[in-house]
Design an enzyme around this catalytic site. Structure first.
Site, PDB file in Angstrom:
ATOM      1  N   LYS A  23     -40.097 -30.041-109.268  1.00 33.80           N
ATOM      2  CA  LYS A  23     -40.422 -28.690-109.724  1.00 33.80           C
ATOM      3  C   LYS A  23     -40.197 -27.714-108.577  1.00 33.80           C
ATOM      4  CE  LYS A  23     -44.307 -26.285-112.053  1.00 33.80           C
ATOM      5  NZ  LYS A  23     -45.681 -26.470-112.569  1.00 33.80           N
ATOM      6  N   SER A  76     -46.459 -25.192-117.394  1.00 33.53           N
ATOM      7  CA  SER A  76     -45.429 -24.493-116.660  1.00 33.53           C
ATOM      8  C   SER A  76     -44.311 -25.385-116.128  1.00 33.53           C
ATOM      9  CB  SER A  76     -46.053 -23.758-115.474  1.00 33.53           C
ATOM     10  OG  SER A  76     -46.606 -24.678-114.544  1.00 33.53           O
ATOM     11  N   SER A 135     -50.254 -28.193-116.869  1.00 35.67           N
ATOM     12  CA  SER A 135     -48.805 -27.963-116.749  1.00 35.67           C
ATOM     13  C   SER A 135     -47.943 -29.198-116.633  1.00 35.67           C
ATOM     14  CB  SER A 135     -48.520 -27.062-115.561  1.00 35.67           C
ATOM     15  OG  SER A 135     -48.735 -25.733-115.937  1.00 35.67           O
TER      16      SER A 135
HETATM   17  N1  GLN Z   1     -50.903 -23.073-118.814  1.00 31.83           N
HETATM   18  C1  GLN Z   1     -51.927 -22.969-117.807  1.00 31.83           C
HETATM   19  C2  GLN Z   1     -51.846 -21.630-117.146  1.00 31.83           C
HETATM   20  O1  GLN Z   1     -51.106 -20.840-117.595  1.00 31.83           O
HETATM   21  C3  GLN Z   1     -51.802 -24.092-116.829  1.00 31.83           C
HETATM   22  C4  GLN Z   1     -50.777 -23.847-115.802  1.00 31.83           C
HETATM   23  C5  GLN Z   1     -50.646 -24.962-114.847  1.00 31.83           C
HETATM   24  O2  GLN Z   1     -51.217 -26.042-115.039  1.00 31.83           O
HETATM   25  N2  GLN Z   1     -49.944 -24.681-113.764  1.00 31.83           N
HETATM   26  O3  GLN Z   1     -52.492 -21.357-116.185  1.00 31.83           O
END
Ligand code: GLN
Length: 490
Positions: free
Chosen positions: A76, A151, A175
């Site tokens: 990532k 994400s 994420s």
């Molecule tokens: N979807 C969650 C957020 O928007 C989790 C994001 C993540 O785990 N980086 O914060």
């Protein structure tokens, strides 16, 4: 002989070790897949073709060895590498070349893995659909007009679409697990502190954790064993022994009594998609059929997870992202008239709307008049959520629940509605708030319109019980065929 891109990470590693396949052949096969599919999926932002082929050649020459010798991986784009760029899919870091490499990536490369490239993500890991990205949106390999989740959507799409056999992601509130569920891959978020965060660009430091995307549980075990462990460079990394996870999933479980699977009633909502309800019924029947005991447990503070998470993560983000000031590194506005103007213009130009929203929310929650009402309360709620899990794990070995309420949604469906977007994480954030390990497994397909879209089954375990979690995950995998399904794009 199956094609290199059809092999699991473990099979690929063994084929390379046996020399029935060369590392250069494996790497070339994946680079070809990337050439063919990345223009459609936009999973990868940067590809390190020459570097990857050079390393593969060194594996074939016996100059690079290790438990992952020759296997290609994707990482990532919020993990620093002293080659290429580390952009976090943000305009703020579009030209940022990190001076060092994240420990998790170093460990992969020291084990012989070949880094193919970096994956597109929601900007600074804030999002659930990989649409908040300055590097373009990522498409779900199952149906390219649907989101891959986020994400870590690029990492998920890369593994689901066969652009890599495995990838690293980061999970702050879901994420890894949520995109794994939405792309039919295995997503493992380890215990907080299990994997070093050194070199991971910080979003919410008390929640962030690096983990893995793979096509099956064995590969998750193999990768975790390589990246886990104490790191003197990260003071929050735990000095806990690292189990042999691969042995844990490939040998019969120890006869330590009946397996108790906890079913939290708060996660069995009517709001779940019918395919999710079916997946849960099937899983309960499958586990019961093996002699496991399914016990009813309660996590009574579950409903406070989303509000608590969005106070804690935005508060930490507002502090962590204060470093992007246009002075030291990152985007610098060329229109500034004085120092304050430089700060505000650089940040206004460099950050996207979701990142700005979080910085404002977090700054507000931490401001002197509201700290007690928001941040302090959120910390108290977080403690209660952690307490729920402690009580539940007195009654069961692992917790079984859905990863999300339903399958992927259409691109653009939630981009104008941040609250609906935040609700994607209802079943994943509490695991991060409590610092626990969680894994999402392919749980079958839902028919939506005229396409098949994956749903995910989640298992959560006590802190540092990854070996047990993976063993139960392997048991589920052995009882179903869901992990063998591939998207049409493959
Ligand atoms: N979807 C969650 C957020 O928007 C989790 C994001 C993540 O785990 N980086 O914060």
């Amino acid at each position: 002989m199956p094609h290199a891109t059809d092999l699991s990470l473990l099979q690929l590693r063994d084929a390379i070790a046996r020399r029935s396949l060369s590392a250069v052949e494996a790497t070339t096969a994946y680079l070809d897949r990337i050439d063919q599919l990345n223009p459609r999926l936009n999973a990868l932002h940067e590809v390190y073709r020459q570097r990857a082929l050079r390393h593969a050649g060194q594996v074939d020459a016996g100059e690079i060895t290790g438990p992952l010798a020759g296997v290609p991986v994707v990482i990532k784009d919020n993990m620093c590498t002293d080659y290429g760029h580390t952009t976090c899919s943000s305009k703020m870091l579009a030209d940022f070349a990190a001076p060092y490499t994240a420990t998790a990536v170093t460990r992969l490369e020291e084990a012989g893995a070949i880094v193919l490239g970096k994956s597109v993500m929601d900007e600074f890991a804030m999002g659930s659909s990989t649409e908040h990205s300055a590097c373009g949106v990522v498409k779900n390999p199952w149906a390219t007009d649907y989101v891959p989740g986020g994400s870590s959507g690029g990492s998920a799409a890369a593994v689901a679409g066969g652009l890599a056999p495995a990838a690293l992601g980061s999970d702050t509130g879901g994420s890894i697990r949520q995109p794994a569920a939405l792309t039919g891959t295995v997503g493992l978020k380890p215990t907080y502190g299990r994997v070093s965060r050194w070199g991971l660009v910080a979003f919410a430091s008390s929640l962030d954790q690096i983990g893995t995307f793979t096509r099956d549980v064995e590969d998750a075990a193999l990768l975790l064993g390589v990246i886990a462990g104490h790191d003197p460079l990260d003071s929050t990394s735990a000095n806990e022994p690292v189990d042999d996870y691969l042995v844990a999933v490939t040998t019969p479980p120890p006869a330590d009594g009946k397996l108790r699977i906890g079913l939290p009633r708060e996660y069995l909502s009517d709001a779940n998609h019918p395919a999710v309800a079916t997946m849960m019924e099937e899983a309960i029947a499958a586990f019961t059929g093996t002699g496991a005991e399914v016990v009813d447990v309660s996590l009574p503070h579950t409903q406070y997870g989303i509000p608590t998470y969005y106070i804690v993560c935005t508060a930490e983000a507002s502090s962590n992202l204060a470093r992007y000031d246009g002075v030291r590194y990152g985007h610098r506005s060329d229109k500034a008239e004085d120092l304050i103007d430089l700060y505000s213009r650089s940040r206004a130009e460099g950050f996207g709307p979701e990142v700005k929203r979080r910085i404002m929310l977090g700054t507000y929650a931490l401001s002197s008049g509201y700290y007690d009402a928001y941040y302090l309360r959120a910390l108290k709620a977080r403690r209660l959520i952690k307490g729920d899990f402690d009580a539940a794990f007195a009654k069961c070995d692992v917790i079984l629940c859905p990863t999300t309420t339903g399958p992927a949604f259409k691109l653009g469906a939630k981009t104008d509605d941040p609250l609906t977007m935040y609700l994607n994480d209802v079943y994943t954030v509490n695991c991060n708030l409590a610092g626990l390990p969680g894994i999402s497994l392919p749980g079958g397909l839902a028919k939506v319109d005229d396409v098949n879209l994956p749903v995910g089954l989640q298992l959560m375990g006590p802190a540092f019980a990854e070996a047990k979690l993976l063993r139960v995950a392997k048991l589920y995998q052995s009882l179903t065929e869901h992990h063998l399904q591939r998207p049409p794009v493959m």
